[in-house]
Design a protein around this motif. Sequence first.
Motif, PDB file in Angstrom:
ATOM      1  N   THR A  43       0.905  -1.257  -0.172  1.00  0.00           N
ATOM      2  CA  THR A  43      -0.056   0.061   0.036  1.00  0.00           C
ATOM      3  C   THR A  43       0.824   1.306  -0.118  1.00  0.00           C
ATOM      4  O   THR A  43       2.316   1.120   0.346  1.00  0.00           O
ATOM      5  CB  THR A  43      -0.879  -0.052   1.254  1.00  0.00           C
ATOM      6  N   PRO A  44       0.259   2.495  -0.281  1.00  0.00           N
ATOM      7  CA  PRO A  44       1.276   3.830  -0.119  1.00  0.00           C
ATOM      8  C   PRO A  44       1.549   3.841   1.109  1.00  0.00           C
ATOM      9  O   PRO A  44       2.715   4.273   1.215  1.00  0.00           O
ATOM     10  CB  PRO A  44       0.002   4.901  -0.453  1.00  0.00           C
ATOM     11  N   TRP A  45       1.151   3.478   2.310  1.00  0.00           N
ATOM     12  CA  TRP A  45       1.801   3.347   3.649  1.00  0.00           C
ATOM     13  C   TRP A  45       2.772   2.667   3.715  1.00  0.00           C
ATOM     14  O   TRP A  45       3.865   2.960   4.539  1.00  0.00           O
ATOM     15  CB  TRP A  45       0.632   3.224   4.795  1.00  0.00           C
ATOM     16  N   MET A  93      13.170   8.207  -9.504  1.00  0.00           N
ATOM     17  CA  MET A  93      12.732   7.909  -8.095  1.00  0.00           C
ATOM     18  C   MET A  93      12.733   6.435  -8.132  1.00  0.00           C
ATOM     19  O   MET A  93      12.157   5.673  -8.849  1.00  0.00           O
ATOM     20  CB  MET A  93      10.983   8.373  -7.999  1.00  0.00           C
ATOM     21  N   LEU A  94      13.288   6.157  -6.773  1.00  0.00           N
ATOM     22  CA  LEU A  94      13.480   4.888  -6.636  1.00  0.00           C
ATOM     23  C   LEU A  94      11.783   4.052  -6.210  1.00  0.00           C
ATOM     24  O   LEU A  94      11.353   4.833  -5.665  1.00  0.00           O
ATOM     25  CB  LEU A  94      14.314   4.513  -5.333  1.00  0.00           C
ATOM     26  N   GLU A  95      11.776   2.856  -6.658  1.00  0.00           N
ATOM     27  CA  GLU A  95      10.528   2.245  -6.516  1.00  0.00           C
ATOM     28  C   GLU A  95       9.818   2.324  -5.254  1.00  0.00           C
ATOM     29  O   GLU A  95       8.438   2.593  -5.491  1.00  0.00           O
ATOM     30  CB  GLU A  95      11.045   0.627  -6.888  1.00  0.00           C
ATOM     31  N   HIS A  96      10.605   2.355  -4.165  1.00  0.00           N
ATOM     32  CA  HIS A  96       9.596   2.426  -2.896  1.00  0.00           C
ATOM     33  C   HIS A  96       9.822   3.812  -2.282  1.00  0.00           C
ATOM     34  O   HIS A  96       9.778   3.915  -0.962  1.00  0.00           O
ATOM     35  CB  HIS A  96      10.119   1.285  -2.032  1.00  0.00           C
ATOM     36  N   ALA A  97      10.273   4.817  -3.059  1.00  0.00           N
ATOM     37  CA  ALA A  97      10.487   5.978  -2.279  1.00  0.00           C
ATOM     38  C   ALA A  97       9.144   6.732  -2.284  1.00  0.00           C
ATOM     39  O   ALA A  97       8.189   6.160  -2.980  1.00  0.00           O
ATOM     40  CB  ALA A  97      11.643   6.843  -3.169  1.00  0.00           C
ATOM     41  N   ILE A  98       9.004   7.896  -1.556  1.00  0.00           N
ATOM     42  CA  ILE A  98       7.866   8.701  -1.687  1.00  0.00           C
ATOM     43  C   ILE A  98       8.245  10.025  -1.962  1.00  0.00           C
ATOM     44  O   ILE A  98       9.406  10.811  -1.790  1.00  0.00           O
ATOM     45  CB  ILE A  98       7.004   8.639  -0.473  1.00  0.00           C
ATOM     46  N   ALA A 109      -3.373   9.952  13.409  1.00  0.00           N
ATOM     47  CA  ALA A 109      -3.680   8.603  13.087  1.00  0.00           C
ATOM     48  C   ALA A 109      -4.038   8.183  11.633  1.00  0.00           C
ATOM     49  O   ALA A 109      -4.000   6.980  11.213  1.00  0.00           O
ATOM     50  CB  ALA A 109      -4.373   8.232  14.163  1.00  0.00           C
ATOM     51  N   LYS A 110      -4.700   9.143  10.850  1.00  0.00           N
ATOM     52  CA  LYS A 110      -5.328   8.762   9.764  1.00  0.00           C
ATOM     53  C   LYS A 110      -4.174   9.003   8.702  1.00  0.00           C
ATOM     54  O   LYS A 110      -4.709   9.134   7.245  1.00  0.00           O
ATOM     55  CB  LYS A 110      -6.269   9.652   9.790  1.00  0.00           C
ATOM     56  N   ALA A 111      -2.887   8.784   8.815  1.00  0.00           N
ATOM     57  CA  ALA A 111      -1.713   8.943   7.994  1.00  0.00           C
ATOM     58  C   ALA A 111      -1.906   7.995   6.787  1.00  0.00           C
ATOM     59  O   ALA A 111      -1.574   8.313   5.502  1.00  0.00           O
ATOM     60  CB  ALA A 111      -0.419   8.964   8.738  1.00  0.00           C
ATOM     61  N   GLN A 112      -2.399   6.806   7.081  1.00  0.00           N
ATOM     62  CA  GLN A 112      -2.536   5.774   6.182  1.00  0.00           C
ATOM     63  C   GLN A 112      -3.506   6.034   5.204  1.00  0.00           C
ATOM     64  O   GLN A 112      -3.295   6.009   3.762  1.00  0.00           O
ATOM     65  CB  GLN A 112      -2.855   4.380   6.633  1.00  0.00           C
ATOM     66  N   ASP A 113      -4.505   6.851   5.562  1.00  0.00           N
ATOM     67  CA  ASP A 113      -5.604   7.273   4.442  1.00  0.00           C
ATOM     68  C   ASP A 113      -5.075   8.381   3.588  1.00  0.00           C
ATOM     69  O   ASP A 113      -5.598   8.234   2.362  1.00  0.00           O
ATOM     70  CB  ASP A 113      -6.799   7.697   5.327  1.00  0.00           C
ATOM     71  N   ALA A 114      -4.477   9.076   4.600  1.00  0.00           N
ATOM     72  CA  ALA A 114      -3.766  10.510   3.810  1.00  0.00           C
ATOM     73  C   ALA A 114      -3.035  10.112   2.606  1.00  0.00           C
ATOM     74  O   ALA A 114      -2.599  10.475   1.429  1.00  0.00           O
ATOM     75  CB  ALA A 114      -3.103  11.427   4.729  1.00  0.00           C
ATOM     76  N   ALA A 115      -1.904   8.917   3.091  1.00  0.00           N
ATOM     77  CA  ALA A 115      -0.996   8.619   1.993  1.00  0.00           C
ATOM     78  C   ALA A 115      -1.465   8.078   0.714  1.00  0.00           C
ATOM     79  O   ALA A 115      -0.912   7.964  -0.105  1.00  0.00           O
ATOM     80  CB  ALA A 115      -0.068   7.237   2.667  1.00  0.00           C
ATOM     81  N   THR A 116      -2.748   7.298   0.826  1.00  0.00           N
ATOM     82  CA  THR A 116      -3.395   6.772  -0.181  1.00  0.00           C
ATOM     83  C   THR A 116      -3.912   7.830  -1.160  1.00  0.00           C
ATOM     84  O   THR A 116      -4.064   7.569  -2.211  1.00  0.00           O
ATOM     85  CB  THR A 116      -4.537   5.782   0.521  1.00  0.00           C
ATOM     86  N   GLY A 117      -4.546   8.751  -0.495  1.00  0.00           N
ATOM     87  CA  GLY A 117      -5.383  10.005  -1.312  1.00  0.00           C
ATOM     88  C   GLY A 117      -4.240  10.767  -1.741  1.00  0.00           C
ATOM     89  O   GLY A 117      -4.683  11.568  -2.762  1.00  0.00           O
ATOM     90  N   MET A 118      -2.994  10.919  -1.228  1.00  0.00           N
ATOM     91  CA  MET A 118      -1.899  11.953  -1.858  1.00  0.00           C
ATOM     92  C   MET A 118      -1.489  11.684  -2.895  1.00  0.00           C
ATOM     93  O   MET A 118      -0.694  12.367  -3.656  1.00  0.00           O
ATOM     94  CB  MET A 118      -1.090  12.212  -0.875  1.00  0.00           C
ATOM     95  N   LYS A 119      -1.446  10.334  -3.520  1.00  0.00           N
ATOM     96  CA  LYS A 119      -0.909   9.760  -4.760  1.00  0.00           C
ATOM     97  C   LYS A 119       0.895  10.219  -4.593  1.00  0.00           C
ATOM     98  O   LYS A 119       1.215  10.786  -5.528  1.00  0.00           O
ATOM     99  CB  LYS A 119      -1.314  10.489  -5.967  1.00  0.00           C
TER     100      LYS A 119
END
Length: 318
Positions: A56-58, A216-221, A239-249
């Motif tokens: 996942t993005p997170w 960009m390395l494959e697993h970088a952000i 605590a909702k960082a996982q949701d943010a990571a998904t939505g931020m692309k």
Amino acid sequence: MRSYLDFEKPVAELEAKIEELRALEQPAGAVEIGEEVARLEAKAAEALKAVYSSLTPWNKTQIARHPQRPHCLDYVAGLIADFTPLAGDRSFGEDEAIVGGFGRFRGQSVCVIGQEKGSSTESRLKRNFGMAMPEGYRKAVRLMEMADHFDIPVITMVDTAGAYPGIGAEERGQAEAIARSTAACLALKVPNVAVILGEGGSGGAIAIATANKVLMLEHAIYSVISPEGAASILWRDSAKAQDAATGMKITADDLLKFGVIDAIVREPMGGAHRDWSAAINATGDAVAAAFDQLRELGPEAIRQQRRDKFLAIGRTLA
């Protein structure tokens, strides 16, 4: 000792069993134990592949921040010969969070500028966890102008959560220093290639990543704000960082699709922290290929290509 992330638990358990068996291995039972070790190694490899095929993005955010991931100085050691670091911004002082200097990349003279997080408690404190002060960005400008004067290509390596937001940095003109560094990137008449190694955070990253080619390395952000920061603003709950990571692309695949980056550097299975040599060599090959694409362009064409690249970002998004 290898450090495991939470989602790597199935792999961690198998590899722990392998280490236990190796510790118990005796000459008399070497054959039997060897067969069991081989079976578990195959099973661990399959588990690792399964885990890393559905990140996942997170998860990728966690990998980008992995404490055992190779950092800027590791890539410099592996790719740059005769590296000579230069220090200071000739105005205030030295910033250890940004490393800069000159060396040779596969026989070609280059200027290298990168953010260094450090790999131990002592070095992380010394490098301020890769979060640069204004003097760090002014040092970067000084080196870019020197490289431009002597017609030397520039490689930048990005790995920062963002520029340092402290009072002292703001007093010394953090925003102005970031803006001038970004402008210096855009003004270069020599090719520049940027590589996002781990975290590419906010203006602290773009200040040295405004390049002709952004890899960009494959697993970088790479993002304007951290997932935790975005969650705090949007939901008032980090605590909702996982949701943010998904939505931020913020992943490499998303950013390649949007035209923010030019190429993805594939990492070894399990991430760059599992095989430094493979990750560093793959990055070197990608940088060399990027420079090859720019080799025939003259100074004005180099500047125009870079300008057009950044002006085009976002214009074709659906």
